[in-house]
Write a protein that holds these residues in place. Structure first.
Motif, PDB file in Angstrom:
ATOM      1  N   THR A 140      28.989  34.862  32.982  1.00 36.39           N
ATOM      2  CA  THR A 140      28.825  33.792  33.962  1.00 36.39           C
ATOM      3  C   THR A 140      30.116  32.981  34.035  1.00 36.39           C
ATOM      4  O   THR A 140      30.883  32.922  33.073  1.00 36.39           O
ATOM      5  CB  THR A 140      27.644  32.864  33.618  1.00 36.39           C
ATOM      6  N   GLY A 141      30.346  32.395  35.190  1.00 42.35           N
ATOM      7  CA  GLY A 141      31.548  31.576  35.348  1.00 42.35           C
ATOM      8  C   GLY A 141      32.822  32.401  35.249  1.00 42.35           C
ATOM      9  O   GLY A 141      33.826  31.932  34.728  1.00 42.35           O
ATOM     10  N   SER A 142      32.789  33.626  35.750  1.00 39.33           N
ATOM     11  CA  SER A 142      33.948  34.520  35.596  1.00 39.33           C
ATOM     12  C   SER A 142      34.699  34.745  36.904  1.00 39.33           C
ATOM     13  O   SER A 142      35.484  35.678  37.014  1.00 39.33           O
ATOM     14  CB  SER A 142      33.493  35.858  34.997  1.00 39.33           C
ATOM     15  N   LYS A 163      41.731  30.821  36.920  1.00 37.54           N
ATOM     16  CA  LYS A 163      42.326  30.152  35.771  1.00 37.54           C
ATOM     17  C   LYS A 163      41.339  29.940  34.624  1.00 37.54           C
ATOM     18  O   LYS A 163      41.652  29.269  33.658  1.00 37.54           O
ATOM     19  CB  LYS A 163      42.943  28.821  36.192  1.00 37.54           C
ATOM     20  N   GLY A 164      40.175  30.550  34.720  1.00 39.31           N
ATOM     21  CA  GLY A 164      39.165  30.316  33.697  1.00 39.31           C
ATOM     22  C   GLY A 164      39.112  31.389  32.621  1.00 39.31           C
ATOM     23  O   GLY A 164      39.582  32.514  32.808  1.00 39.31           O
ATOM     24  N   ILE A 165      38.534  31.041  31.504  1.00 39.68           N
ATOM     25  CA  ILE A 165      38.394  31.967  30.389  1.00 39.68           C
ATOM     26  C   ILE A 165      37.404  33.098  30.713  1.00 39.68           C
ATOM     27  O   ILE A 165      37.539  34.212  30.222  1.00 39.68           O
ATOM     28  CB  ILE A 165      37.988  31.225  29.093  1.00 39.68           C
ATOM     29  N   GLY A 166      36.436  32.840  31.580  1.00 42.02           N
ATOM     30  CA  GLY A 166      35.450  33.864  31.928  1.00 42.02           C
ATOM     31  C   GLY A 166      36.087  35.084  32.551  1.00 42.02           C
ATOM     32  O   GLY A 166      35.714  36.228  32.257  1.00 42.02           O
ATOM     33  N   ARG A 167      37.050  34.878  33.402  1.00 40.22           N
ATOM     34  CA  ARG A 167      37.753  35.988  34.038  1.00 40.22           C
ATOM     35  C   ARG A 167      38.497  36.816  32.992  1.00 40.22           C
ATOM     36  O   ARG A 167      38.466  38.052  33.019  1.00 40.22           O
ATOM     37  CB  ARG A 167      38.727  35.448  35.077  1.00 40.22           C
ATOM     38  N   THR A 168      39.157  36.157  32.070  1.00 36.52           N
ATOM     39  CA  THR A 168      39.882  36.855  31.008  1.00 36.52           C
ATOM     40  C   THR A 168      38.923  37.647  30.127  1.00 36.52           C
ATOM     41  O   THR A 168      39.212  38.784  29.746  1.00 36.52           O
ATOM     42  CB  THR A 168      40.694  35.849  30.168  1.00 36.52           C
ATOM     43  N   ILE A 169      37.784  37.062  29.831  1.00 34.78           N
ATOM     44  CA  ILE A 169      36.771  37.779  29.048  1.00 34.78           C
ATOM     45  C   ILE A 169      36.313  39.026  29.800  1.00 34.78           C
ATOM     46  O   ILE A 169      36.225  40.120  29.225  1.00 34.78           O
ATOM     47  CB  ILE A 169      35.574  36.862  28.733  1.00 34.78           C
ATOM     48  N   ALA A 170      36.036  38.882  31.083  1.00 35.62           N
ATOM     49  CA  ALA A 170      35.570  40.012  31.896  1.00 35.62           C
ATOM     50  C   ALA A 170      36.615  41.126  31.927  1.00 35.62           C
ATOM     51  O   ALA A 170      36.274  42.308  31.751  1.00 35.62           O
ATOM     52  CB  ALA A 170      35.239  39.542  33.308  1.00 35.62           C
ATOM     53  N   LEU A 171      37.864  40.778  32.150  1.00 30.72           N
ATOM     54  CA  LEU A 171      38.928  41.780  32.183  1.00 30.72           C
ATOM     55  C   LEU A 171      39.065  42.486  30.838  1.00 30.72           C
ATOM     56  O   LEU A 171      39.244  43.713  30.778  1.00 30.72           O
ATOM     57  CB  LEU A 171      40.257  41.127  32.582  1.00 30.72           C
ATOM     58  N   THR A 172      38.945  41.735  29.764  1.00 33.92           N
ATOM     59  CA  THR A 172      39.061  42.315  28.423  1.00 33.92           C
ATOM     60  C   THR A 172      37.902  43.261  28.127  1.00 33.92           C
ATOM     61  O   THR A 172      38.108  44.370  27.619  1.00 33.92           O
ATOM     62  CB  THR A 172      39.128  41.198  27.356  1.00 33.92           C
ATOM     63  N   LEU A 173      36.683  42.860  28.450  1.00 29.64           N
ATOM     64  CA  LEU A 173      35.528  43.730  28.208  1.00 29.64           C
ATOM     65  C   LEU A 173      35.616  44.993  29.053  1.00 29.64           C
ATOM     66  O   LEU A 173      35.271  46.083  28.583  1.00 29.64           O
ATOM     67  CB  LEU A 173      34.229  42.984  28.483  1.00 29.64           C
ATOM     68  N   ALA A 174      36.089  44.871  30.284  1.00 31.90           N
ATOM     69  CA  ALA A 174      36.261  46.046  31.142  1.00 31.90           C
ATOM     70  C   ALA A 174      37.302  46.991  30.547  1.00 31.90           C
ATOM     71  O   ALA A 174      37.112  48.212  30.549  1.00 31.90           O
ATOM     72  CB  ALA A 174      36.656  45.623  32.554  1.00 31.90           C
ATOM     73  N   GLY A 216      21.173  49.636  35.163  1.00 34.42           N
ATOM     74  CA  GLY A 216      20.017  50.086  34.393  1.00 34.42           C
ATOM     75  C   GLY A 216      19.798  49.413  33.056  1.00 34.42           C
ATOM     76  O   GLY A 216      18.805  49.709  32.379  1.00 34.42           O
ATOM     77  N   ARG A 217      20.678  48.527  32.671  1.00 41.20           N
ATOM     78  CA  ARG A 217      20.517  47.840  31.384  1.00 41.20           C
ATOM     79  C   ARG A 217      21.384  46.582  31.350  1.00 41.20           C
ATOM     80  O   ARG A 217      22.266  46.412  32.187  1.00 41.20           O
ATOM     81  CB  ARG A 217      20.858  48.758  30.222  1.00 41.20           C
ATOM     82  N   ILE A 218      21.127  45.738  30.359  1.00 37.95           N
ATOM     83  CA  ILE A 218      21.955  44.558  30.093  1.00 37.95           C
ATOM     84  C   ILE A 218      22.106  44.482  28.578  1.00 37.95           C
ATOM     85  O   ILE A 218      21.116  44.329  27.861  1.00 37.95           O
ATOM     86  CB  ILE A 218      21.319  43.255  30.619  1.00 37.95           C
ATOM     87  N   ASP A 219      23.323  44.620  28.101  1.00 34.28           N
ATOM     88  CA  ASP A 219      23.573  44.603  26.662  1.00 34.28           C
ATOM     89  C   ASP A 219      24.149  43.287  26.166  1.00 34.28           C
ATOM     90  O   ASP A 219      23.923  42.909  25.022  1.00 34.28           O
ATOM     91  CB  ASP A 219      24.549  45.730  26.298  1.00 34.28           C
ATOM     92  N   ILE A 220      24.917  42.626  27.019  1.00 35.73           N
ATOM     93  CA  ILE A 220      25.641  41.421  26.605  1.00 35.73           C
ATOM     94  C   ILE A 220      25.527  40.378  27.709  1.00 35.73           C
ATOM     95  O   ILE A 220      25.723  40.683  28.884  1.00 35.73           O
ATOM     96  CB  ILE A 220      27.133  41.733  26.363  1.00 35.73           C
ATOM     97  N   LEU A 221      25.224  39.161  27.318  1.00 39.77           N
ATOM     98  CA  LEU A 221      25.308  38.016  28.213  1.00 39.77           C
ATOM     99  C   LEU A 221      26.299  37.041  27.599  1.00 39.77           C
ATOM    100  O   LEU A 221      26.142  36.645  26.442  1.00 39.77           O
ATOM    101  CB  LEU A 221      23.954  37.316  28.384  1.00 39.77           C
ATOM    102  N   ILE A 222      27.300  36.685  28.366  1.00 33.25           N
ATOM    103  CA  ILE A 222      28.230  35.651  27.916  1.00 33.25           C
ATOM    104  C   ILE A 222      28.022  34.442  28.815  1.00 33.25           C
ATOM    105  O   ILE A 222      28.362  34.458  30.004  1.00 33.25           O
ATOM    106  CB  ILE A 222      29.686  36.137  27.933  1.00 33.25           C
ATOM    107  N   ASN A 223      27.414  33.409  28.245  1.00 29.49           N
ATOM    108  CA  ASN A 223      27.189  32.147  28.943  1.00 29.49           C
ATOM    109  C   ASN A 223      28.498  31.355  28.915  1.00 29.49           C
ATOM    110  O   ASN A 223      28.807  30.684  27.943  1.00 29.49           O
ATOM    111  CB  ASN A 223      26.081  31.348  28.254  1.00 29.49           C
ATOM    112  N   ASN A 224      29.250  31.498  29.972  1.00 30.19           N
ATOM    113  CA  ASN A 224      30.551  30.858  30.054  1.00 30.19           C
ATOM    114  C   ASN A 224      30.605  29.773  31.126  1.00 30.19           C
ATOM    115  O   ASN A 224      31.421  28.867  31.037  1.00 30.19           O
ATOM    116  CB  ASN A 224      31.615  31.933  30.343  1.00 30.19           C
ATOM    117  N   ALA A 225      29.751  29.849  32.133  1.00 34.37           N
ATOM    118  CA  ALA A 225      29.803  28.884  33.235  1.00 34.37           C
ATOM    119  C   ALA A 225      29.699  27.462  32.706  1.00 34.37           C
ATOM    120  O   ALA A 225      28.877  27.170  31.835  1.00 34.37           O
ATOM    121  CB  ALA A 225      28.672  29.155  34.229  1.00 34.37           C
ATOM    122  N   GLY A 226      30.534  26.613  33.227  1.00 37.71           N
ATOM    123  CA  GLY A 226      30.495  25.213  32.810  1.00 37.71           C
ATOM    124  C   GLY A 226      31.363  24.361  33.711  1.00 37.71           C
ATOM    125  O   GLY A 226      32.260  24.862  34.392  1.00 37.71           O
ATOM    126  N   ILE A 227      31.063  23.098  33.724  1.00 36.68           N
ATOM    127  CA  ILE A 227      31.876  22.140  34.479  1.00 36.68           C
ATOM    128  C   ILE A 227      32.165  20.947  33.584  1.00 36.68           C
ATOM    129  O   ILE A 227      31.429  20.662  32.627  1.00 36.68           O
ATOM    130  CB  ILE A 227      31.175  21.666  35.775  1.00 36.68           C
TER     131      ILE A 227
END
Length: 164
Positions: A12-14, A18-29, A84-95
């Motif tokens: 979330t929040g990806s 300039k946010g950390i969520g985008r960096t997390i998403a790119l790294t996991l990919a 077909g599945r969800i293995d990881i949820l990263i709650n990153n969204a925030g203000i």
């Protein structure tokens, strides 16, 4: 680093460049996960999805309002339809918001808590049944140094409280 092939991660929040969520998403990919880019900023979502796909990764973009149970539930449905599945949820969204207690309004504190605390709750609740059925799942909820130090650098006292 680690192998995430066959894993599906929602971040979330990806959608912010300039946010950390985008960096997390790119790294996991990069580590092989199929990633769900979920953010209220759909233009940013599409940018992140395109970058992941251009790099050879799997990504799905979802416009998400973490303060809406219907939106969180729809995110889960779309993710399951696609992967077909969800293995990881990263709650990153925030203000955050820099404001003193003296100048803060009830609307200010409500908005920050709705996103940072109740949004985390709604997203977590939305994935739980799937993870329980799979007998596998990881939920990571990001906080802030402000949770221990108080506001100032990253936001007001309501931000610190919502992150604690």
């Amino acid at each position: 680093m680690f192998d995430l092939k066959e894993r599906v991660a929602i971040i979330t929040g990806s959608g912010s460049k300039k946010g950390i969520g985008r960096t997390i998403a790119l790294t996991l990919a990069e580590q092989g996960a199929a990633v769900v880019i979920a953010d209220i900023n759909f233009d940013g979502v599409q940018d992140t999805v395109n970058e992941i796909k251009e790099g050879g990764g799997k990504a799905l973009g979802i416009e998400l309002n973490v303060t809406s149970k219907d939106s969180c539930d729809a995110m889960v449905r779309k993710t399951l339809e696609e992967f077909g599945r969800i293995d990881i949820l990263i709650n990153n969204a925030g203000i955050s918001q820099k404001v003193t207690v003296q100048d803060m309004t009830l609307e200010d504190i409500t908005k920050v808590f709705n996103v940072n605390m109740f949004g985390l709750f709604l997203c977590t609740q939305a994935v739980l049944e799937t993870m329980k059925d799979q007998k596998y799942g990881r939920i990571i909820s990001l906080s802030s140094v402000s949770a221990k130090r108080g506001g100032g650098v990253f936001g007001g006292p309501h931000y610190s409280a919502s992150k604690a």
